[in-house]
Design an enzyme around this catalytic site. Sequence first.
Site, PDB file in Angstrom:
ATOM      1  N   HIS A   1       0.812  -1.223   0.000  1.00 14.02           N
ATOM      2  CA  HIS A   1       0.000   0.000   0.000  1.00 14.02           C
ATOM      3  C   HIS A   1       0.848   1.278   0.000  1.00 14.02           C
ATOM      4  CE1 HIS A   1      -3.276  -2.744   1.160  1.00 14.02           C
ATOM      5  NE2 HIS A   1      -2.559  -3.129   2.192  1.00 14.02           N
TER       6      HIS A   1
HETATM    7  O1  RIB Z   1      -4.990  -0.452   5.005  1.00 19.38           O
HETATM    8  C1  RIB Z   1      -3.626  -0.408   4.678  1.00 19.38           C
HETATM    9  C2  RIB Z   1      -2.907   0.574   5.537  1.00 19.38           C
HETATM   10  O2  RIB Z   1      -3.030   0.180   6.910  1.00 19.38           O
HETATM   11  C3  RIB Z   1      -1.393   0.621   5.250  1.00 19.38           C
HETATM   12  O3  RIB Z   1      -0.910   1.921   5.436  1.00 19.38           O
HETATM   13  C4  RIB Z   1      -0.822  -0.291   6.290  1.00 19.38           C
HETATM   14  O4  RIB Z   1       0.514   0.056   6.638  1.00 19.38           O
HETATM   15  C5  RIB Z   1      -1.744  -0.040   7.453  1.00 19.38           C
HETATM   16  O5  RIB Z   1      -1.307   1.143   8.105  1.00 19.38           O
END
Ligand code: RIB
Length: 321
Positions: free
Chosen positions: A254
Site C-alpha cells: 500500500h
Molecule cells: O490499510 C492499509 C494501511 O493500513 C497501510 O498503510 C498499512 O501500513 C496499514 O497502516
Amino acid sequence: MTRKVILDVDTGSDDACAILLAYLRPEIDLVAVCTVKGNQPIENTTENTLRVRDLLKADFPVYRGCSGSLVKTTVYPRIQRTQNADAIDANGEKVHIHTPLLPLPASTRKEEDIPAPIFYVNYLMNAKEPVTLVPVGPLTNLAVALTIEPEIVKNIEEIVIMGGGWNITNATIASEFNIYDDPEAAQKVLHCGAKITMVPLDATHTAYISQEDSDELKRINTPASLFAASQLDLRILVHDQAQPLEVPHTCALHDPLCIAYLIDPDVLQDVKFCNVEVSLGGVTEGQTVVDQRAIQENRNVYFAFRGDHEKFAKIFIDAFR
Ligand code: RIB
Ligand code: CA
C-alpha cells in the site's frame, strides 16, 4: 527536479518499504519522517522507523507523533476491527502482516525532541518552497497540526494519502484501516483545502507486487533489497491466506504506491476528482463515501480507483538497483 516530501508512517511492513523507496529514489528529497500509532503502538512504530533509517545509514530526522486517535478511543465503544491479517508460516507458526518490531538491529539513534504535529507547524509555516505530505498511517498527526495552525496549508503542495476504499475494505465491513483508526482526523484532513490525492485499497490491490518481484530483490542482494524482500514474502504469505488478491502469490504494497505516484503519476489509473466524506459512526464508521455523480459540489479528493502493477513493480525494484 526533486520533490520535497514528508512521510508520516505507522511502520509496519509496507511503511518500511515506503521509507526505503522514498530515500533511495533520486526524484524524492525526503525532508523528514513523522511517526504515528496504527499498525503498532507509537513506541514500536517509532522504533521501527529508526531501525529502517539505520539500515539506510540515512540522516533524515524522525519526529514521534500521536499515540492515540483524536476522539475514537475516548468515546462510547465504536465498531471493532474484524479483518484478520495473520497467516501460518512454513514452520506452522502464526505470523502477522506487521511484526511488532522489524527484523533489524535495535536503533542506534533516537527521534527528535519535538512532537510531529509541532514539527509540521514549525516547518510548514517557515517553508521556503511547497512540500508534499505523504501520510500512510492514521491521519492524527496532520489533523492535530491543522487544528493548531490551519495556515500550514499554504505551503502544502499536495497531500498523498494511503487510505480509504470504494469496492475494497480491510478493517471492517465498510472501512480501510488508516481511515478506520481515526475517522475524525481523516475527515478534517480531507477538508483542509490542500490538493489531496487518495490512494485507496482499490488502487493498491490492483497494483500488486508478486513473488517474482520479491525474488528479483533477493538477486539484487543488498541489505536494503533483502530486507524489502523479507517484508514482501511476509505480506504475500498473509495476503494468500487472509486477503487473497486477483493473482495468487502477490501482495498489496500500500504505502510505497503513494511514493511511486510522485515518481510516475501514471502508476495510478482511473483517477477521478470526487467529493469524498468519511463516515463517523455506526456500521459504516471509517468508510470513505465517494460521490461519483456527474453533477457534484464540494469536490475535494483525486481518488484513484486502480493501479498499474507493472509500472509500480518496476519503480519499486529499480530503486534498489
Ligand atoms: O490499510 C492499509 C494501511 O493500513 C497501510 O498503510 C498499512 O501500513 C496499514 O497502516
Ligand atoms: Ca501504514
